[in-house]
Design an enzyme around this catalytic site. Structure first.
Site, PDB file in Angstrom:
ATOM      1  CG  HIS A  82      -1.855   1.159   1.364  1.00 49.36           C
ATOM      2  ND1 HIS A  82      -3.128   1.316   0.639  1.00 49.36           N
ATOM      3  CD2 HIS A  82      -1.735   2.298   1.951  1.00 49.36           C
ATOM      4  CE1 HIS A  82      -3.526   2.439   0.808  1.00 49.36           C
ATOM      5  NE2 HIS A  82      -2.704   3.094   1.664  1.00 49.36           N
ATOM      6  CG  ASP A 161     -12.493   3.360   4.928  1.00 47.04           C
ATOM      7  OD1 ASP A 161     -12.043   4.196   5.719  1.00 47.04           O
ATOM      8  OD2 ASP A 161     -12.204   3.572   3.686  1.00 47.04           O
ATOM      9  NE  ARG A 168     -10.843   9.971   8.982  1.00 46.35           N
ATOM     10  CZ  ARG A 168      -9.786   9.189   8.375  1.00 46.35           C
ATOM     11  NH1 ARG A 168     -10.286   7.933   7.899  1.00 46.35           N
ATOM     12  NH2 ARG A 168      -8.712   9.531   8.155  1.00 46.35           N
ATOM     13  CB  SER A 183      -8.886   4.713   6.969  1.00 40.15           C
ATOM     14  OG  SER A 183      -9.327   4.687   5.544  1.00 40.15           O
ATOM     15  CE  LYS A 187      -9.357   1.839   3.064  1.00 38.86           C
ATOM     16  NZ  LYS A 187      -9.437   3.285   2.330  1.00 38.86           N
TER      17      LYS A 187
HETATM   18  N1  URA Z   1      -6.076   6.620   2.870  1.00 37.92           N
HETATM   19  C1  URA Z   1      -6.961   5.887   3.093  1.00 37.92           C
HETATM   20  O1  URA Z   1      -7.446   4.901   2.568  1.00 37.92           O
HETATM   21  N2  URA Z   1      -7.732   6.412   4.291  1.00 37.92           N
HETATM   22  C2  URA Z   1      -7.547   7.436   4.975  1.00 37.92           C
HETATM   23  O2  URA Z   1      -7.902   7.758   5.975  1.00 37.92           O
HETATM   24  C3  URA Z   1      -6.067   8.201   4.568  1.00 37.92           C
HETATM   25  C4  URA Z   1      -5.614   7.866   3.306  1.00 37.92           C
END
Ligand code: URA
Ligand code: CA
Length: 433
Positions: A82, A161, A168, A183, A187
């Site tokens: 990621h 999310d 947010r 978050s 995933k």
């Molecule tokens: N990327 C994400 O998937 N979530 C966040 O909160 C910030 C960056």
């Protein structure tokens, strides 16, 4: 249990229980807790923070709000990476084929571009026919056949999310490490891989503006990943200039192909090799980084890495002849060079400005449903540390939008800053295990 009491508790800076956090996520996703209460709760979290256990419970509750993808039917070691998002960051397209060619299973769900950063799905869709809408059954089939698949997040993965992220965004509570980590990790954990490497970007084009906050976020994500039983490592890398030389969808795909063929951007190669070597060391495939690097070099030299990329493209419906001959990608009708107004060594290139310029040329979205020009973008001929003479070519732009050209040229020219002395660029700032 009442949600009002839970808000009150966090407002008083007390530690929440597993039951309270589960109650919050379950009832928010069911529509039983309104956004205005969650807004207040997020702000209480922002100021009073969550500890590691609370962050873990939150992440787990978020994962349980949706489906998880079970990869147990795929044999082999499944790996995922990621990046917190950068400009000219095409690492996935280089790393994936490299990992698959050394025998890992590269299973990746990617996203679309947002704001000034590009998205892997958009890049892949610049290859005619390439299909990112693949269900989990076919995802598993492709992974078993070729060790690699990169797909969109089409199924019901972490619905909590999606709700929380937009709230947010609208309540100035994005930049809290626990909220970011939960978050991202929710995933990643929902996809059942064995090992994960996180590339946390820091600098003018990144989400994290300083090294200290990037270190905090990285440490938290590594701890969380391990709590879920995943081998997790992180590294902090610089985004004080776009990572690769190309910014824009097909331009970045072409650059990734060049790297896989043994040419292309030095920095893209360096980060891709570094992440690949982390997986190789983590899984005891090699005993040193040096050994990993020489195996990876060989996968480029003998053509197996680019063959894996072609195999992925073919299995996902794309036309692999574009990989053999990148001249097949459509060229923009407006192509303009930009010349330096100064002499000197390039000191930095505002990555965010280059990302915005590329978006304005048609490569990115202003609104979620904007249609992209997959061939638009920017190519940088000069990067940090290079010497430039006044009047020398520094960049080329590709677009169909005549009316954007003048503004973009000015933006790119301003994004460059120069110095009399040559600056070193430290790409990999810190590694966190
Ligand atoms: N990327 C994400 O998937 N979530 C966040 O909160 C910030 C960056
Ligand atoms: Ca990009």
């Amino acid at each position: 249990m009442k949600f009002l009491d839970i808000i009150q508790k966090k407002k008083e800076n007390r530690i929440l229980t597993e039951e309270e956090i589960n109650y919050f996520i379950k009832n928010y996703v069911n529509g039983k807790i309104p956004d205005y209460q969650v807004s207040a709760f997020l702000m209480a979290i922002y100021f009073n923070k969550l500890n590691l256990d609370e962050t873990y419970y939150l992440t787990r509750a978020m994962i349980e709000s949706g489906n998880v993808i079970d990869l147990s039917e795929v044999s082999g070691i499944k790996v995922d990476k990621h990046s917190t998002g950068g400009v000219g960051d095409t690492v996935t397209l280089i790393l994936g084929p490299l990992l698959a060619s050394v025998g890992f299973i590269f299973a990746k769900m990617s996203g679309r571009g947002l704001g000034h950063t590009g998205g892997t799905l958009d890049k892949l869709e610049s290859i005619p026919g390439f299909n990112i809408n693949i269900d989990s059954e076919n995802f598993i089939k492709i992974l078993n056949k070729s060790n690699i698949a990169v797909i969109g997040q089409s199924e019901n993965i972490v619905p909590a999310d999606k709700l929380l992220y937009s709230l947010r965004d609208a309540t100035a509570t994005v930049d809290n490490v626990s909220l970011i980590a939960s978050s991202i990790l929710s995933k990643k954990i929902s996809l059942g891989t064995d090992a994960l490497v996180l590339d946390v970007k820091v600098g003018n084009g990144a989400f994290m503006k300083d090294v200290e906050s990037a270190v905090n976020l990285s440490k938290l994500m590594v701890s969380l990943g391990k709590k879920f039983g995943r081998k997790t490592k992180a590294m902090i890398t610089s985004m004080n200039e776009p990572l690769g030389d190309a910014v824009g969808n097909s331009l970045e795909v072409i650059e990734a192909i060049n790297v896989l063929k043994g040419n292309g951007s030095r920095h893209l190669k360096e980060i891709s090799f570094k992440i690949a070597s982390k997986f190789m060391i983590m899984e005891n495939m090699v005993s040193s980084e040096k050994e990993a690097m020489s195996i990876l070099e060989e996968k480029i030299r003998d053509g197996s890495a680019i063959e894996k990329f072609k195999e992925m493209v073919t299995l996902q419906g794309g036309d692999a002849t574009y990989i053999d001959d990148t001249n097949k990608f459509k060229r923009s009708s407006i192509i303009k060079d930009i010349y330096s107004k100064e002499s000197g060594y390039v000191k930095s290139i505002e990555a965010i400005e280059i990302g915005i310029a590329s978006r304005d040329l048609g490569a990115g979205r202003h609104k979620k449903d904007d249609v992209l020009d997959l061939n638009a973008g920017v190519y940088l001929h000069k990067k940090v540390g290079d010497f430039v003479e006044k009047g020398e070519k520094i960049a080329t732009i590709y677009t169909e939008k005549e009316n954007e050209v003048e503004g973009v040229i000015e933006k790119i020219t301003k994004a460059y800053s120069f110095s009399d002395k040559r600056q070193d660029y430290k790409l990999i700032i810190e590694e966190i295990d």
